[in-house]
Design a protein around this motif. Structure first.
Motif, PDB file in Angstrom:
ATOM      1  N   GLY A   9       0.893  -1.340   0.017  1.00  0.00           N
ATOM      2  CA  GLY A   9      -0.073   0.119   0.038  1.00  0.00           C
ATOM      3  C   GLY A   9       1.004   1.286  -0.077  1.00  0.00           C
ATOM      4  N   TRP A  36      -9.501  -9.654  -1.940  1.00  0.00           N
ATOM      5  CA  TRP A  36      -9.245  -8.270  -1.256  1.00  0.00           C
ATOM      6  C   TRP A  36     -10.599  -7.677  -1.258  1.00  0.00           C
ATOM      7  CZ3 TRP A  36      -4.342  -6.827  -0.014  1.00  0.00           C
ATOM      8  CH2 TRP A  36      -3.309  -7.845  -0.501  1.00  0.00           C
ATOM      9  N   ARG A  38     -11.902  -3.964   0.676  1.00  0.00           N
ATOM     10  CA  ARG A  38     -11.677  -2.421   1.183  1.00  0.00           C
ATOM     11  C   ARG A  38     -12.790  -1.677   1.685  1.00  0.00           C
ATOM     12  NH1 ARG A  38     -11.442   0.522  -4.831  1.00  0.00           N
ATOM     13  NH2 ARG A  38     -13.802   0.575  -5.372  1.00  0.00           N
ATOM     14  N   GLN A  39     -12.277  -0.877   2.556  1.00  0.00           N
ATOM     15  CA  GLN A  39     -13.201   0.003   3.301  1.00  0.00           C
ATOM     16  C   GLN A  39     -12.514   1.424   3.311  1.00  0.00           C
ATOM     17  OE1 GLN A  39     -14.274  -1.192   7.404  1.00  0.00           O
ATOM     18  NE2 GLN A  39     -16.116  -0.126   7.280  1.00  0.00           N
ATOM     19  N   ARG A  45     -17.611  -1.812   4.006  1.00  0.00           N
ATOM     20  CA  ARG A  45     -16.445  -2.611   3.479  1.00  0.00           C
ATOM     21  C   ARG A  45     -17.129  -3.509   2.432  1.00  0.00           C
ATOM     22  NH1 ARG A  45     -12.697  -6.382   7.515  1.00  0.00           N
ATOM     23  NH2 ARG A  45     -12.763  -4.034   8.422  1.00  0.00           N
ATOM     24  N   ASP A  89     -10.655   5.097  -5.119  1.00  0.00           N
ATOM     25  CA  ASP A  89     -10.072   3.918  -4.760  1.00  0.00           C
ATOM     26  C   ASP A  89      -9.435   3.840  -3.296  1.00  0.00           C
ATOM     27  OD1 ASP A  89      -9.284   3.576  -7.977  1.00  0.00           O
ATOM     28  OD2 ASP A  89     -10.720   2.462  -6.833  1.00  0.00           O
ATOM     29  N   ALA A  91      -8.856   3.858   0.313  1.00  0.00           N
ATOM     30  CA  ALA A  91      -9.501   2.878   1.401  1.00  0.00           C
ATOM     31  C   ALA A  91      -8.377   2.182   2.048  1.00  0.00           C
ATOM     32  CB  ALA A  91     -10.278   1.913   0.748  1.00  0.00           C
ATOM     33  N   TYR A  93      -7.194  -1.610   2.556  1.00  0.00           N
ATOM     34  CA  TYR A  93      -7.408  -2.765   1.618  1.00  0.00           C
ATOM     35  C   TYR A  93      -7.163  -4.074   2.565  1.00  0.00           C
ATOM     36  CZ  TYR A  93      -8.373  -0.410  -2.569  1.00  0.00           C
ATOM     37  OH  TYR A  93      -8.858   0.689  -3.583  1.00  0.00           O
ATOM     38  N   TYR A  94      -7.971  -4.893   2.565  1.00  0.00           N
ATOM     39  CA  TYR A  94      -7.941  -6.288   3.383  1.00  0.00           C
ATOM     40  C   TYR A  94      -7.739  -7.468   2.475  1.00  0.00           C
ATOM     41  CZ  TYR A  94      -9.583  -2.945   7.147  1.00  0.00           C
ATOM     42  OH  TYR A  94      -9.720  -2.099   8.121  1.00  0.00           O
ATOM     43  N   GLY A 114      -4.602  -5.209   6.980  1.00  0.00           N
ATOM     44  CA  GLY A 114      -5.186  -4.004   6.226  1.00  0.00           C
ATOM     45  C   GLY A 114      -3.911  -3.311   5.700  1.00  0.00           C
ATOM     46  N   GLN A 116      -3.027   0.572   3.776  1.00  0.00           N
ATOM     47  CA  GLN A 116      -3.674   1.916   3.309  1.00  0.00           C
ATOM     48  C   GLN A 116      -3.519   2.098   1.991  1.00  0.00           C
ATOM     49  OE1 GLN A 116      -6.124   4.266   4.882  1.00  0.00           O
ATOM     50  NE2 GLN A 116      -6.176   5.036   2.952  1.00  0.00           N
TER      51      GLN A 116
END
Length: 121
Positions: A9, A36, A38-39, A45, A89, A91, A93-94, A114, A116
């Motif tokens: 990230g 993947w 994202r939130q 999410r 975009d 967020a 990301y997990y 996660g 960023q």
């Protein structure tokens, strides 16, 4: 014990690219789907992309044609190549993995901590 460790990230300008990686380690028998999510701040999410062990993938409509998910089964690693990034975009990301820890054992989903992604306009 299973761990998912994400990397890649960062901050990028609109139109730029980033590549996220996520490696699963620990007591793993088999991994089915990896993906993947994202939130973004103030938003729910959402699933961005997922890929099965056989390589079948799916994407949320907003990233189709820009993002590509892939995985290396030998390394228990999933990647997300993100091109043409947009400010929306931005967020956390997990990474996720649906896996079993023993033969005939129950499946369970695991999440990374996660990473960023920030896209500036």
């Amino acid at each position: 014990q299973v761990q998912l460790v994400e990397s890649g990230g960062g901050l990028v300008q609109a139109g730029g690219s980033l590549r996220l990686s996520c490696a699963a380690s620990g007591s793993i028998f088999s991994i089915n789907a990896m993906g993947w999510h994202r939130q973004a701040p103030g938003k729910q999410r959402e699933l961005v992309a997922a890929v099965t062990s056989g390589g079948m993938s799916n994407y949320v409509d907003s990233v189709k044609g820009r993002f590509t998910i892939s995985r290396d089964n030998a390394k228990n690693t999933v990647y997300l190549q993100m091109n043409g990034l947009k400010p929306e975009d931005t967020a956390v990301y997990y990474c996720t993995a649906d896996l079993t820890q023993r033969r005939w054992g129950p499946g369970r989903s695991y999440w990374g901590q996660g990473t960023q992604v920030t896209v500036s306009s």
